[in-house]
Design a protein around this motif. Structure first.
Motif, PDB file in Angstrom:
ATOM      1  N   ALA A 267      -5.354   1.656  26.746  1.00 56.77           N
ATOM      2  CA  ALA A 267      -6.145   0.482  26.394  1.00 56.77           C
ATOM      3  C   ALA A 267      -6.660   0.540  24.967  1.00 56.77           C
ATOM      4  O   ALA A 267      -7.270  -0.428  24.485  1.00 56.77           O
ATOM      5  N   GLN A 268      -6.429   1.653  24.269  1.00 47.08           N
ATOM      6  CA  GLN A 268      -6.906   1.776  22.896  1.00 47.08           C
ATOM      7  C   GLN A 268      -6.060   0.900  21.961  1.00 47.08           C
ATOM      8  O   GLN A 268      -4.947   0.510  22.308  1.00 47.08           O
ATOM      9  N   PRO A 269      -6.580   0.575  20.781  1.00 43.52           N
ATOM     10  CA  PRO A 269      -5.878  -0.354  19.876  1.00 43.52           C
ATOM     11  C   PRO A 269      -4.495   0.146  19.497  1.00 43.52           C
ATOM     12  O   PRO A 269      -4.297   1.346  19.262  1.00 43.52           O
ATOM     13  N   PRO A 270      -3.520  -0.756  19.415  1.00 42.43           N
ATOM     14  CA  PRO A 270      -2.164  -0.350  19.023  1.00 42.43           C
ATOM     15  C   PRO A 270      -2.118   0.057  17.564  1.00 42.43           C
ATOM     16  O   PRO A 270      -3.018  -0.252  16.770  1.00 42.43           O
ATOM     17  N   VAL A 271      -1.040   0.740  17.196  1.00 40.34           N
ATOM     18  CA  VAL A 271      -0.924   1.275  15.847  1.00 40.34           C
ATOM     19  C   VAL A 271      -0.996   0.180  14.788  1.00 40.34           C
ATOM     20  O   VAL A 271      -1.558   0.387  13.699  1.00 40.34           O
ATOM     21  N   GLY A 272      -0.472  -1.005  15.092  1.00 40.67           N
ATOM     22  CA  GLY A 272      -0.501  -2.091  14.116  1.00 40.67           C
ATOM     23  C   GLY A 272      -1.915  -2.481  13.729  1.00 40.67           C
ATOM     24  O   GLY A 272      -2.187  -2.808  12.566  1.00 40.67           O
ATOM     25  N   GLN A 273      -2.822  -2.457  14.702  1.00 44.50           N
ATOM     26  CA  GLN A 273      -4.222  -2.787  14.418  1.00 44.50           C
ATOM     27  C   GLN A 273      -4.853  -1.722  13.518  1.00 44.50           C
ATOM     28  O   GLN A 273      -5.639  -2.032  12.618  1.00 44.50           O
ATOM     29  N   VAL A 274      -4.508  -0.459  13.771  1.00 43.56           N
ATOM     30  CA  VAL A 274      -5.030   0.630  12.945  1.00 43.56           C
ATOM     31  C   VAL A 274      -4.472   0.537  11.529  1.00 43.56           C
ATOM     32  O   VAL A 274      -5.194   0.750  10.544  1.00 43.56           O
ATOM     33  N   VAL A 275      -3.199   0.201  11.410  1.00 47.27           N
ATOM     34  CA  VAL A 275      -2.596   0.012  10.081  1.00 47.27           C
ATOM     35  C   VAL A 275      -3.342  -1.069   9.308  1.00 47.27           C
ATOM     36  O   VAL A 275      -3.637  -0.924   8.109  1.00 47.27           O
ATOM     37  N   GLY A 276      -3.679  -2.146   9.982  1.00 41.73           N
ATOM     38  CA  GLY A 276      -4.431  -3.216   9.329  1.00 41.73           C
ATOM     39  C   GLY A 276      -5.793  -2.749   8.837  1.00 41.73           C
ATOM     40  O   GLY A 276      -6.226  -3.108   7.734  1.00 41.73           O
ATOM     41  N   ALA A 277      -6.463  -1.928   9.663  1.00 44.47           N
ATOM     42  CA  ALA A 277      -7.769  -1.390   9.272  1.00 44.47           C
ATOM     43  C   ALA A 277      -7.646  -0.471   8.055  1.00 44.47           C
ATOM     44  O   ALA A 277      -8.498  -0.487   7.153  1.00 44.47           O
ATOM     45  N   LEU A 278      -6.573   0.315   8.005  1.00 46.08           N
ATOM     46  CA  LEU A 278      -6.375   1.195   6.859  1.00 46.08           C
ATOM     47  C   LEU A 278      -6.049   0.413   5.597  1.00 46.08           C
ATOM     48  O   LEU A 278      -6.486   0.764   4.496  1.00 46.08           O
ATOM     49  N   ALA A 279      -5.280  -0.674   5.746  1.00 44.96           N
ATOM     50  CA  ALA A 279      -4.986  -1.522   4.585  1.00 44.96           C
ATOM     51  C   ALA A 279      -6.261  -2.156   4.042  1.00 44.96           C
ATOM     52  O   ALA A 279      -6.457  -2.242   2.828  1.00 44.96           O
ATOM     53  N   ASP A 280      -7.143  -2.568   4.960  1.00 49.29           N
ATOM     54  CA  ASP A 280      -8.435  -3.122   4.531  1.00 49.29           C
ATOM     55  C   ASP A 280      -9.257  -2.064   3.811  1.00 49.29           C
ATOM     56  O   ASP A 280      -9.914  -2.349   2.798  1.00 49.29           O
ATOM     57  N   LEU A 281      -9.217  -0.830   4.347  1.00 51.95           N
ATOM     58  CA  LEU A 281      -9.962   0.263   3.724  1.00 51.95           C
ATOM     59  C   LEU A 281      -9.447   0.538   2.310  1.00 51.95           C
ATOM     60  O   LEU A 281     -10.240   0.695   1.369  1.00 51.95           O
ATOM     61  N   ALA A 282      -8.133   0.577   2.144  1.00 46.14           N
ATOM     62  CA  ALA A 282      -7.563   0.827   0.821  1.00 46.14           C
ATOM     63  C   ALA A 282      -7.840  -0.342  -0.134  1.00 46.14           C
ATOM     64  O   ALA A 282      -8.111  -0.128  -1.317  1.00 46.14           O
ATOM     65  N   GLY A 283      -7.810  -1.557   0.406  1.00 44.77           N
ATOM     66  CA  GLY A 283      -8.030  -2.745  -0.447  1.00 44.77           C
ATOM     67  C   GLY A 283      -9.462  -2.910  -0.876  1.00 44.77           C
ATOM     68  O   GLY A 283      -9.746  -3.590  -1.864  1.00 44.77           O
TER      69      GLY A 283
ATOM     70  N   GLY B 214       4.273   3.319  11.947  1.00 47.09           N
ATOM     71  CA  GLY B 214       3.512   2.074  12.002  1.00 47.09           C
ATOM     72  C   GLY B 214       3.275   1.509  10.611  1.00 47.09           C
ATOM     73  O   GLY B 214       3.393   0.291  10.375  1.00 47.09           O
ATOM     74  N   LEU B 215       2.944   2.398   9.684  1.00 48.18           N
ATOM     75  CA  LEU B 215       2.773   1.970   8.291  1.00 48.18           C
ATOM     76  C   LEU B 215       4.081   1.467   7.697  1.00 48.18           C
ATOM     77  O   LEU B 215       4.131   0.422   7.032  1.00 48.18           O
ATOM     78  N   ARG B 216       5.166   2.225   7.948  1.00 53.35           N
ATOM     79  CA  ARG B 216       6.464   1.840   7.375  1.00 53.35           C
ATOM     80  C   ARG B 216       6.929   0.487   7.901  1.00 53.35           C
ATOM     81  O   ARG B 216       7.391  -0.359   7.128  1.00 53.35           O
ATOM     82  N   THR B 217       6.814   0.268   9.209  1.00 53.14           N
ATOM     83  CA  THR B 217       7.311  -0.989   9.781  1.00 53.14           C
ATOM     84  C   THR B 217       6.413  -2.165   9.434  1.00 53.14           C
ATOM     85  O   THR B 217       6.805  -3.316   9.634  1.00 53.14           O
ATOM     86  N   SER B 218       5.232  -1.889   8.901  1.00 49.64           N
ATOM     87  CA  SER B 218       4.357  -2.961   8.408  1.00 49.64           C
ATOM     88  C   SER B 218       4.562  -3.222   6.927  1.00 49.64           C
ATOM     89  O   SER B 218       3.844  -4.020   6.329  1.00 49.64           O
TER      90      SER B 218
ATOM     91  N   MET C 163       0.847  -1.194   0.000  1.00 45.81           N
ATOM     92  CA  MET C 163       0.000   0.000   0.000  1.00 45.81           C
ATOM     93  C   MET C 163       0.883   1.244   0.000  1.00 45.81           C
ATOM     94  O   MET C 163       1.876   1.315   0.725  1.00 45.81           O
ATOM     95  N   ARG C 164       0.510   2.219  -0.812  1.00 43.74           N
ATOM     96  CA  ARG C 164       1.194   3.505  -0.828  1.00 43.74           C
ATOM     97  C   ARG C 164       0.313   4.553  -0.151  1.00 43.74           C
ATOM     98  O   ARG C 164      -0.875   4.669  -0.459  1.00 43.74           O
ATOM     99  N   VAL C 165       0.939   5.334   0.759  1.00 42.29           N
ATOM    100  CA  VAL C 165       0.185   6.298   1.556  1.00 42.29           C
ATOM    101  C   VAL C 165       0.867   7.653   1.503  1.00 42.29           C
ATOM    102  O   VAL C 165       2.070   7.768   1.773  1.00 42.29           O
ATOM    103  N   ILE C 166       0.088   8.677   1.154  1.00 42.18           N
ATOM    104  CA  ILE C 166       0.532  10.055   1.329  1.00 42.18           C
ATOM    105  C   ILE C 166      -0.035  10.564   2.648  1.00 42.18           C
ATOM    106  O   ILE C 166      -1.239  10.454   2.903  1.00 42.18           O
ATOM    107  N   VAL C 167       0.824  11.102   3.490  1.00 40.37           N
ATOM    108  CA  VAL C 167       0.412  11.766   4.723  1.00 40.37           C
ATOM    109  C   VAL C 167       0.683  13.247   4.523  1.00 40.37           C
ATOM    110  O   VAL C 167       1.807  13.627   4.146  1.00 40.37           O
ATOM    111  N   THR C 168      -0.311  14.087   4.745  1.00 42.06           N
ATOM    112  CA  THR C 168      -0.118  15.498   4.442  1.00 42.06           C
ATOM    113  C   THR C 168      -0.570  16.401   5.576  1.00 42.06           C
ATOM    114  O   THR C 168      -1.570  16.133   6.254  1.00 42.06           O
ATOM    115  N   THR C 169       0.209  17.449   5.791  1.00 38.34           N
ATOM    116  CA  THR C 169      -0.113  18.483   6.778  1.00 38.34           C
ATOM    117  C   THR C 169       0.488  19.787   6.290  1.00 38.34           C
ATOM    118  O   THR C 169       1.400  19.796   5.459  1.00 38.34           O
ATOM    119  N   TRP C 170      -0.037  20.883   6.785  1.00 41.30           N
ATOM    120  CA  TRP C 170       0.584  22.159   6.439  1.00 41.30           C
ATOM    121  C   TRP C 170       1.773  22.400   7.362  1.00 41.30           C
ATOM    122  O   TRP C 170       2.003  21.641   8.307  1.00 41.30           O
TER     123      TRP C 170
END
Length: 386
Positions: free
Chosen positions: A368-384, A23-27, A1-8
């Motif tokens: 107690a909130q989900p770790p970054v790896g779980q969020v990365v997985g959700a984003l990969a599912d969203l992109a897929g 988290g995205l990079r290490t995955s 997956m390719r991701v652009i992260v943008t901010t001013w």
């Protein structure tokens, strides 16, 4: 997956994004961080790949009058006081989007991302995602004050949408990544992906701090050069806070240069460290005093610390009121700050264990909130799924 992260180009808007980027990079995903050229050195300092897009925006020219007016008010300015300004509340962010959306779109068409993650005030992110037909993911830095401007964003972005061939754009994106504990967050109804907050306040060598273990309650005082820069004048935060702490049986660590409070020399009770990543200091602290920014608030909560906030800006006032309602802070309006009031509030915060109990409850909820790896997985599912 390719991701652009943008901010001013404002560093406090970059640092909350770094955890997810890595988290995205290490995955195994490809990530670039897109902003105007002035932020590129800060992006590179995080170890991430920077892409320069858009022209630099002179914040003083765009919003200096507003911030100068804001800090001269005799009472806190709340959202209800400025809501009637309508689309004017996001005028600066609209200008930033106008200057960056074209170059960001050009790069995105070449690089072909699967997903765009954007800071809530960086409208170029969802605009480019809408043109490309890919998901846009909004990433918060804490309490969701920016949700309040959503009602005016369609009008503010109408002409820009038309230029891009869009009927409109959803500035909330497809989903919102949210590090804020749910019990502290505004009830917005936004579709969120909670993420476990990990403090990041910039690169540093931990050995450079070198403080001994505290012998008395240690208080961290965090000045904000951003507040003064935006306001266009000196703010007597340090002078009033340090005067209020004088004579108390505490140790003070001040993250500012000694020149910010010239009447206080470095000595037994006050240590001036200059700009230092906050997360390196707080494990040994009992209290944090700051001006209400989201990054300081979230980092202090990560360590379960009570806070004294002295806000001037409208979003900082909202942060203070929300955290006070949760029982984890006290606050004083920065425009009428006096040493005696600081001393009174500090004594109460140190003496009443309930503030620490509520802060630790929020800390535990945050962790107690989900770790970054779980969020990365959700984003990969969203992109897929597109």
């Amino acid at each position: 997956m390719r991701v652009i992260v943008t901010t001013w180009a404002w560093q406090s808007h970059l640092t909350p994004l770094v955890q997810l980027c890595w988290g995205l990079r290490t995955s195994g995903h490809e990530v670039v961080v897109a902003s105007s050229a002035e932020l590129v050195p800060a992006i590179r300092a995080t170890g991430l790949t920077a892409v320069a897009v858009g022209e630099e925006v002179d914040l003083s020219a765009q919003a200096g009058k507003y911030f100068s007016w804001l800090v001269e008010q005799p009472e806190p300015v709340r959202w209800s006081d400025i809501q009637h300004w309508g689309a004017g509340n996001v005028a600066t962010y609209r200008v930033i989007a106008q200057r960056s959306v074209g170059p960001l779109l050009d790069f995105a068409r070449r690089w072909r991302p699967d997903l765009i993650v954007f800071d809530p005030t960086t409208y170029a992110g969802p605009l480019v995602a809408a043109v490309l037909g890919i998901p846009a993911v909004r990433h918060l830095w804490g309490i969701d004050y920016t949700y309040r401007t959503r009602e005016f964003e369609p009008l503010a972005l109408r002409e820009l949408c038309a230029e891009l061939g869009l009927d409109g754009v959803e500035t909330l994106g497809t989903v919102t990544v949210d590090p804020c504990p749910a019990s502290l967050q505004f009830d917005t109804g936004v579709d969120t992906l909670p993420i476990r907050f990990a403090p990041y306040n910039g690169p540093a060598a931990a050995a450079d701090v070198g403080l001994p273990p505290p012998r008395r309650p240690r208080i961290c005082v965090l000045g904000s050069s951003a507040v003064e820069q935006l306001a266009g004048r000196a703010i007597p935060f340090a002078e009033h806070v340090l005067a209020g702490l004088a004579g108390l049986d505490v140790e003070v660590v001040a993250l500012m240069n000694p020149g910010a409070a010239p009447s206080f020399a470095e000595g037994e009770s006050v240590t001036f460290l200059g700009p230092t990543p906050l997360h390196l200091l707080l494990a040994d602290c009992a209290l944090v005093i700051h001006q209400g920014g989201g990054g300081a608030l979230m980092t202090a909560l990560f360590y379960g610390l009570p806070q004294l906030l002295t806000p001037l800006f409208t979003d900082h006032v909202a942060n203070a009121e929300q955290l006070a309602e949760a029982g984890a802070c006290r606050w004083l309006f920065g425009g009428t700050l006096e040493p005696d009031a600081v001393r009174t509030e500090v004594r109460q915060l140190l003496a009443d264990a309930e503030f620490r109990v509520h802060a630790e409850r929020l800390r535990d909820e945050m962790r107690a909130q989900p770790p970054v790896g779980q969020v990365v997985g959700a984003l990969a599912d969203l992109a897929g799924a597109r």
